[in-house]
Design a protein around this motif. Sequence first.
Motif, short mmCIF file in Angstrom:
data_model
loop_
_atom_site.label_atom_id
_atom_site.label_comp_id
_atom_site.label_asym_id
_atom_site.label_seq_id
_atom_site.Cartn_x
_atom_site.Cartn_y
_atom_site.Cartn_z
N ASN A 46 46.95 -94.62 -41.46
CA ASN A 46 48.33 -95.08 -41.57
C ASN A 46 48.33 -96.53 -42.03
O ASN A 46 49.37 -97.50 -41.61
CB ASN A 46 49.11 -94.86 -40.07
N ARG A 47 47.53 -97.15 -42.81
CA ARG A 47 47.63 -98.31 -43.29
C ARG A 47 47.27 -98.68 -44.75
O ARG A 47 46.48 -97.67 -45.39
CB ARG A 47 46.42 -99.37 -42.92
N ILE A 48 48.08 -99.40 -45.54
CA ILE A 48 47.77 -99.41 -46.88
C ILE A 48 46.65 -100.08 -47.31
O ILE A 48 46.59 -101.09 -46.69
CB ILE A 48 49.24 -99.88 -47.61
N PHE A 54 54.79 -100.10 -43.18
CA PHE A 54 55.44 -101.01 -44.15
C PHE A 54 55.41 -102.38 -43.66
O PHE A 54 55.15 -103.43 -44.48
CB PHE A 54 56.60 -100.50 -44.81
N CYS A 55 55.70 -102.33 -42.24
CA CYS A 55 55.78 -104.01 -41.84
C CYS A 55 54.44 -104.45 -41.78
O CYS A 55 54.68 -106.15 -41.93
CB CYS A 55 56.43 -104.02 -40.45
N TYR A 56 53.33 -103.82 -41.39
CA TYR A 56 52.24 -104.43 -41.35
C TYR A 56 51.84 -104.99 -42.82
O TYR A 56 51.41 -106.18 -43.06
CB TYR A 56 51.07 -103.61 -41.05
N GLN A 90 58.51 -90.32 -36.73
CA GLN A 90 57.82 -90.66 -38.21
C GLN A 90 58.62 -91.98 -38.49
O GLN A 90 57.77 -92.55 -39.28
CB GLN A 90 58.56 -89.41 -38.79
N ALA A 91 59.85 -92.20 -38.34
CA ALA A 91 60.25 -93.55 -38.81
C ALA A 91 59.47 -94.69 -38.40
O ALA A 91 59.17 -95.63 -39.02
CB ALA A 91 61.57 -93.60 -38.26
N GLU A 92 59.00 -94.74 -37.22
CA GLU A 92 58.22 -95.75 -36.17
C GLU A 92 56.84 -95.97 -37.00
O GLU A 92 56.43 -96.92 -37.25
CB GLU A 92 58.06 -95.27 -34.94
N LYS A 93 56.37 -94.71 -37.53
CA LYS A 93 55.16 -94.71 -38.14
C LYS A 93 55.11 -95.38 -39.45
O LYS A 93 54.20 -96.16 -39.86
CB LYS A 93 54.33 -93.26 -38.41
N GLN A 151 55.09 -106.19 -53.13
CA GLN A 151 55.16 -107.13 -52.08
C GLN A 151 56.72 -106.84 -51.64
O GLN A 151 57.09 -106.85 -50.64
CB GLN A 151 54.86 -108.54 -52.49
N SER A 152 57.64 -107.05 -52.61
CA SER A 152 59.13 -106.70 -52.36
C SER A 152 59.11 -105.41 -52.07
O SER A 152 60.03 -105.06 -50.83
CB SER A 152 60.02 -107.03 -53.79
N TYR A 153 58.60 -104.35 -52.58
CA TYR A 153 58.97 -103.08 -52.01
C TYR A 153 58.41 -102.94 -50.67
O TYR A 153 59.15 -102.30 -49.73
CB TYR A 153 58.12 -102.04 -52.80
N PHE A 154 57.23 -103.30 -50.08
CA PHE A 154 56.88 -103.29 -48.78
C PHE A 154 57.98 -103.87 -47.71
O PHE A 154 58.16 -103.34 -46.79
CB PHE A 154 55.30 -103.96 -48.60
N LYS A 155 58.37 -105.12 -48.30
CA LYS A 155 59.46 -105.58 -47.37
C LYS A 155 60.49 -104.82 -47.19
O LYS A 155 61.29 -104.95 -46.12
CB LYS A 155 59.88 -107.11 -47.89
N ASP A 156 61.20 -104.23 -48.32
CA ASP A 156 62.25 -103.53 -48.28
C ASP A 156 62.16 -102.31 -47.31
O ASP A 156 63.14 -102.07 -46.56
CB ASP A 156 62.90 -103.07 -49.79
N GLN A 157 60.88 -101.71 -47.58
CA GLN A 157 60.82 -100.31 -46.77
C GLN A 157 60.36 -100.75 -45.20
O GLN A 157 60.82 -99.98 -44.59
CB GLN A 157 59.41 -99.74 -47.36
N CYS A 158 60.05 -102.01 -44.78
CA CYS A 158 59.81 -102.56 -43.57
C CYS A 158 61.20 -102.57 -42.89
O CYS A 158 61.53 -101.97 -41.76
CB CYS A 158 59.35 -103.58 -43.64
N ARG A 159 61.98 -103.26 -43.70
CA ARG A 159 63.70 -103.12 -43.08
C ARG A 159 64.11 -101.85 -42.81
O ARG A 159 64.81 -101.56 -42.03
CB ARG A 159 64.52 -104.10 -43.99
N TYR A 160 64.10 -101.09 -43.95
CA TYR A 160 64.71 -99.77 -44.07
C TYR A 160 64.15 -98.91 -42.80
O TYR A 160 64.78 -98.27 -41.91
CB TYR A 160 64.29 -98.99 -45.28
#
Length: 103
Positions: free
Chosen positions: A35-37, A93-95, A85-88, A61-70
């Motif tokens: 579960n880590r990119i 993405f937040c990491y 699933q959303a928490e995973k 970089q922008s994509y990961f930030k957007d997905q983290c927020r989402y």
Amino acid sequence: MKRTQAITAIILLLVATASFSGNFKYPIKWKERDNRILHESVCFNHDYGSIPYRTCRRDAQSYFKDQCRYYRDKASKAKAGYGEQAEKLREKFCYSASQYGPV
């Protein structure tokens, strides 16, 4: 044998589609483990050092930030027991949003 190849092709297509972000000029793909990119693998689908590679890495970089927020919002709004699933995905993405650097 052909059925196995077709199933493999479908799975690869799903993986590629899942990691592609359509809002960017170049597709963003990466590999994952536990579960880590894997940050060193981001944009492995482009030639190292090329303009598409550099643009893709910057966009990631922008994509990961957007997905983290989402997924942070989605996980916080999920009813009890339904946000796993959303928490995973939020975790993943937040990491990467905090640790990934395009260079």
